[in-house]
Each structure stands twice: as structure tokens, then as C-alpha cells.
Design an enzyme around this catalytic site. Structure first.
Site, short mmCIF file in Angstrom:
data_model
loop_
_atom_site.label_atom_id
_atom_site.label_comp_id
_atom_site.label_asym_id
_atom_site.label_seq_id
_atom_site.Cartn_x
_atom_site.Cartn_y
_atom_site.Cartn_z
CD GLN A 245 137.48 9.31 23.32
OE1 GLN A 245 137.15 8.38 22.61
NE2 GLN A 245 136.61 9.94 24.11
CD GLU B 136 136.48 12.00 20.12
OE1 GLU B 136 136.81 11.77 18.94
OE2 GLU B 136 137.02 12.86 20.82
CG ASP C 253 132.68 17.05 23.83
OD1 ASP C 253 133.04 17.73 24.80
OD2 ASP C 253 133.47 16.50 23.05
CG ASP D 7 136.09 16.56 17.58
OD1 ASP D 7 136.15 15.40 17.17
OD2 ASP D 7 136.85 17.03 18.43
#
Length: 404
Positions: free
Chosen positions: A110, A147, A299, A319
Site C-alpha cells: 500500500q 493499513e 499480519d 509495520d
């Protein structure tokens, strides 16, 4: 302040191992003055070893920008200290410093931007994709989820409250798409994706493998856009990082299951596999599992460590944008390492028990921490309440292990 009381508690004042020169990520002489190369590159070089004191009476170290002090402070045991005097200044810099360059970060699924400040500090900008009260649709696979910028902000504060301190500092920020991205970008591919929407808002979509199209454009109101600004770690050319595939990685397939989902004794083979066969690596991974379960992040396929410190160091929790997507259901499969290995650090367990008590309730201390962010309120109230429920489930899981 519950947060101040929490950080004064004895469990948050345990001694850290002594940091020797070899335990520091960078060896720097604090009397050495640094300056930027005159070529205009953003490389810092030693300019004088003779000047021990500046005319002001300060050492050269005092003149370093906050981001450089943050990098210099990284060591084998922690990304930043518990009572880091730099933290408020670094967060303020991320939220307010003038942006002089915005380019798209390569890789990833993304859109993300690298933003540079006048003092050569850099931040990773993740733009707002959905509102605080939107939940991830129930039919979405974890790998096709958005996200979220607010998840990155909340993850940093949650990680600090758990006393892991393995996520680089993150601040929310309101960015002007026109002045702070479109007008100053040197990224030609990114520049081609800006447009004005039928409603008169400034939009762009960049280039990436998911959600980079006109249908998924990021639009301002009319050009104001929320996002998270995360302090970048030192460049990999200066401090190499190693990427490790998580043993409990998901299959990233719509119908296939991973081995850990099929084999209840999976942990036994992980315990025999380096680097999990010695030291505290497995316990560190279970810490990360607990962080992920509390925020609902499915994730976590890889994690990183600084190569200099070998296997005997902390894991970087990078992340975290796919956390805090759902508050109405708890994904117990995230806790598989805890259930299957029945191992947890005593210090982590004691802090979790403390955060389940009324004076230090996890939702209350996180709410207080997030209230200082420029984009407050960062999380919708149901997400904060879900944290207390999930914390209870972690403690129940540990209770079952103790009973066994």
C-alpha cells in the site's frame, strides 16, 4: 495521571543491563562535531575532532538534531530508554517540522511516503484510509485489509506501555496535500497520480500492488489529510538489519492452512530450530504475539533485528498498520505461540497482571497516552474497551498453562 503512576511502578524500574561500547549500535565521540557534506547530500561526516567545546560551552553532541540522538541511543537491549528525555521533542518534530521533500516509498502493498525535514531527519508517512469507527469487513481476508494510520500511532504507545519499546516513535499529523506533497515531490510517478475530485478535493493514489487506483485515491478536505509519521530507523547501509520469517506466519492463501494450524505440537520443532533453541528469542516472539493479539494484528509475517547484535537482542515491531481493525471480535489464533509453547517472560506476565488492575487499567493508560497526540482521539472507544477484554484472555491462557 494513571500513566505517570504506571511508569513509577517498580515493574517499570527494573535495572537494564550495563551498556558497553560493543552493545551500542553506533560508537560516537560526543565531543566530535558533525556537519553535513557540502555537496548537498544528506550524509553526516565528522568535521573536527579538535573542538571539544563549542563557543556556547556545550559539547558538539548537544547540537545534533533529535533524530540523530535517537539513532545514536539505540543499543542491544532497547530501541530507546524508559525515561527518554528525547521522546517528547522527537514526537513534536514529527508532528510540526517543515516538510521539504515527499517521495513514495518503494515496495510494500500500500501507499507510503518518505518525508524529509530541514534537519535531514526523515519519517514514514502512512495516510488515513478509513475513519475511526469503521471496522474491517467480516468477509475480508487479513491480507486484503487496509493499513490504518491511527493503528501505527496506537501501536507505538501500546508497545511503550507494555515496556517493550521496540516500535520507533510515531506521531499523528495533519498534512497539506498540495503544499507538503504535490508541490514539492520529485517523484515523477507519484506526481502523475494527483487530481482534483468532483467534490473539489485534492486527491492522489501513487503506485503500489494494492489500493493504488482512482477508486482508492486518498483525498483531502479540501487538501488536509491525516496520517501517521514514524521516525525512520538508521539507513540500512549504516546499520544492517536482518529480516526473519515468523515460524507462526500465516499461509497468505485463501484456503491453505499453515503447518502451525494443523500440528498442535508445532512448538516442539520450533524449540529445536535456531535461533529459537537458545537464549530469549522465543520469549521475545511471544511478547510480540501478545502485542499483536491485543491490537488484533494478523499480519506479522516477518520481524527484524539489528545484524550487529546477532541473535542476542530485541525484535523490532515494525509495520503495525493492520492492527485495531476490529473491536467486536478477538482473533485467538494470533495467540498460537503462547498456547502451543506455554512460555512467557515473568516480567511480561507481571506487567500484564498489573495492567488488568483498576489503578493501571490498560484502556485507561492507553487513552491517556493517546490524548497527547495531535490527532486525538486516535482510537474509537470500543477499541480501547476491547483491549481490556483481550488482556483478560491472555491472562486466562497463561493461567491454563500454569495449571498444566
Amino acid at each position: 495521571s494513571k500513566l505517570a503512576a504506571l511508569f513509577k511502578h517498580p515493574l517499570y524500574n527494573t535495572p537494564v543491563p550495563e551498556v558497553t561500547e560493543k552493545d551500542k549500535l553506533f560508537i560516537v565521540n560526543p565531543m566530535e562535531k558533525f556537519s553535513l557534506r557540502s555537496s548537498g547530500s544528506d550524509e553526516w561526516v565528522s568535521s573536527s575532532k579538535a573542538e571539544t567545546l563549542l563557543p556556547t560551552g556545550k559539547t558538539a553532541y548537544d547540537t545534533y538534531p533529535t533524530w540523530l540522538k535517537f539513532h545514536i541511543g539505540i543499543n542491544r537491549y532497547e530501541l530507546y530508554p524508559r525515561r527518554d528525555p528525547l521522546l517528547p521533542t522527537l514526537l513534536q518534530d514529527l508532528a510540526t517540522q517543515r516538510i521539504v521533500s515527499s517521495v513514495q516509498k518503494s515496495g510494500g502493498t500500500q501507499l507510503k511516503l518518505i518525508m524529509t525535514f530541514p534537519n535531514y531527519g526523515q519519517a514514514l508517512f502512512k495516510p488515513m484510509k478509513q475513519t475511526r469507527d469503521q471496522e474491517t469487513p467480516i468477509d475480508f481476508f487479513y491480507f486484503s485489509d487496509f493499513e490504518r494510520h491511527n493503528a501505527e500511532i496506537a501501536a507505538f504507545h501500546l508497545d511503550r506501555i507494555l515496556d517493550f519499546r521496540r516500535i520507533p516513535p510515531v506521531s499523528g499529523r495533519l498534512v497539506n496535500i498540495t503544499k507538503e506533497i504535490w508541490d514539492i515531490t520529485t517523484d515523477k510517478k507519484l506526481a502523475k497520480t494527483f487530481f482534483i475530485s468532483p467534490a473539489g478535493n485534492v486527491c492522489f493514489y501513487g503506485e503500489c500492488s494494492y489500493y493504488c487506483s482512482t477508486e482508492h485515491a486518498l483525498c483531502g478536505k479540501p487538501d488536509q489529510l491525516e496520517g501517521s509519521m514514524a521516525a525512520l530507523l538508521p539507513d540500512k547501509t549504516l546499520a544492517k538489519r536482518r529480516s526473519w520469517r515468523s515460524p507462526w506466519r500465516r499461509s497468505y492463501h485463501k484456503s491453505k492452512k499453515a503447518e502451525w494450524e494443523l500440528n498442535p505440537n508445532y512448538c516442539a520443532q520450533v524449540r529445536e530450530t535456531p535461533p529459537y533453541d537458545r537464549g530469549h528469542r522465543l520469549l521475545d516472539l511471544i511478547d510480540m504475539t501478545i502485542l499483536d493479539f491485543l491490537m488484533g494484528n494478523m499480519d506479522r509475517h516477518h520481524y527484524e533485528t539489528f545484524e550487529k547484535f546477532g541473535n542476542d537482542t530485541f525484535l523490532l515491531h515494525l509495520d503495525n498498520g493492520r492492527g485495531f481493525g476490529t473491536h467486536s471480535r478477538d482473533e485467538l489464533s494470533i495467540l498460537a505461540p503462547l498456547h502451543q509453547c506455554c512460555s512467557i517472560k515473568k516480567s511480561t506476565y507481571l506487567r500484564l497482571q498489573l495492567l488488568a488492575t483498576q489503578p493501571y487499567r490498560l484502556s485507561d493508560v492507553l487513552r491517556e497516552a493517546l490524548a497527547t497526540d495531535p490527532l486525538a482521539p486516535v482510537l474509537a472507544e470500543p477499541h480501547l474497551q476491547a483491549l481490556d477484554r483481550r488482556l483478560g484472555k491472555v491472562l486466562v491462557a497463561v493461567g491454563h498453562c500454569l495449571a498444566r
